[in-house]
Write a protein that holds these residues in place. Structure first.
Motif, short mmCIF file in Angstrom:
data_model
loop_
_atom_site.label_atom_id
_atom_site.label_comp_id
_atom_site.label_asym_id
_atom_site.label_seq_id
_atom_site.Cartn_x
_atom_site.Cartn_y
_atom_site.Cartn_z
N ALA A 137 4.07 -0.58 3.89
CA ALA A 137 4.17 -0.77 2.44
C ALA A 137 4.24 0.54 1.66
CB ALA A 137 2.99 -1.61 1.95
N GLY A 138 3.63 1.59 2.20
CA GLY A 138 3.68 2.87 1.52
C GLY A 138 2.52 3.09 0.57
N PRO A 139 2.26 4.37 0.23
CA PRO A 139 1.06 4.76 -0.53
C PRO A 139 0.95 4.11 -1.90
CG PRO A 139 2.46 6.67 -0.09
CD PRO A 139 3.06 5.53 0.65
N GLN A 140 2.07 3.96 -2.59
CA GLN A 140 2.03 3.40 -3.93
C GLN A 140 1.61 1.92 -3.87
OE1 GLN A 140 5.71 3.78 -6.10
NE2 GLN A 140 4.57 4.58 -7.87
N ALA A 141 2.19 1.21 -2.90
CA ALA A 141 1.82 -0.20 -2.72
C ALA A 141 0.35 -0.32 -2.37
CB ALA A 141 2.68 -0.83 -1.62
#
Lengths: 169, 169
Positions: A137-141
């Motif tokens: 999902a990645g850091p922002q998610a």
DNA sequence: CTTGGAATGTCAACAACGCTGACATAAAAT
DNA sequence: ATTTTATGTCAGCGTTGTTGACATTCCAAG
């Protein structure tokens, strides 16, 4: 503006608040929680334990030397329920219960080496799934994920969660 | 670069993958799920039902006319477990079970008006909490929330979740 | 010092909701 | 006609939650 394809209700900024979006969030929560517990459940079954044992091991490891009462308020169960789980963990040599030093009525709970080993096995399995999800999902998610979860907690629980947050590396 | 305050491990982009961050996510998930179920649980208790009844009502409402077998695979329980819940809902007049038209061995499940009323009461309470959490966190956080949850599901479950996503407004 | 209350443990009983196994029935499929 | 599928039912068990009642230990207040 041609035909409506999503601009109804109150502007696109509020689209995420439609009943339909909320229902999807509810179902996502339901299905994701199944995944969240699936790996530890398999390990626990092999050891003859249940989820309640996992929770106890996790939070004893987390706040080493915690009292029974403190554990009760974190887990949100009755002392009789916790006691049953705790007794088997003590009998099996995974948890040690020491009489409190300042108040000898209290019991301070610690994991033995065997307890730490099982806790590590359980939490590593759970972390591995979380790690994969985070990576996908990645850091922002992930930041958003945490924000929504924290907003979803009951007030008192959220306080406990925060007070638990940054102890012990 | 002065002293380290977060830039260790593998660059700040990967900071969200540290064991510490993963553990926080695990605890957030645990505590948030308590909040997620708290409101429906209160309503259910007043009606003499449990979570299993809620799940059945939700997914019967969701996929109207679903078969027992389909419901089993969505809920991930045995037919005996589901049957016990379903029987009480049918006896209490919340669910109707009709013999299948093409295959008369199958039973198609529907909510009665009373069933729809309880489902609405339950889901509205749950949506209200979700709505508050979404509003507090904002649309971007919600998108991240959903991404992480979807990544956390088992593959087969995720397929069911997707195939369930966009039916019926 | 005695009494009251807090913290804990224990025992009994019960409920919800998972599970397995066994068996019955009805209908479709072969 | 036989097998398989879908469902239901009954019996029993395990985990984990609940209440209620009661014993013990110990601190603290009167």
């Amino acid at each position: 503006m041609a035909e409506g394809h999503g601009s109804a209700i109150g502007g696109e900024n509020l689209l995420f608040l439609t009943d339909e979006q909320l229902r999807k969030g509810i179902e996502a929560m339901f299905f994701a929680y199944r995944g969240f517990t699936a790996d530890p459940d398999r390990i626990l079954e092999a050891h003859g334990y249940g989820r309640a044992h996992h929770r106890a091991l996790h939070f004893i490891n987390r706040t080493d030397g915690t009292t029974v009462n403190n554990l009760l308020s974190i887990l949100g169960v009755t002392k009789q329920s916790l006691n049953r789980v705790l007794r088997t963990l003590i009998e099996d040599g995974l948890v040690e219960s020491r009489v409190g030093r300042t108040d000898r009525r209290e019991r301070n709970l610690f994991l033995t080496e065997a307890g730490e080993a099982l806790e590590r096995e359980l939490s590593e399995a759970q972390r591995e799934r979380m790690r994969a999800a985070y990576r996908a999902a990645g850091p922002q998610a992930v930041a958003g994920f945490r924000q929504v979860l924290e907003a979803m907690m009951d007030d008192e629980i959220r306080r406990q969660y925060y007070s638990l947050r940054d102890r012990r590396a």
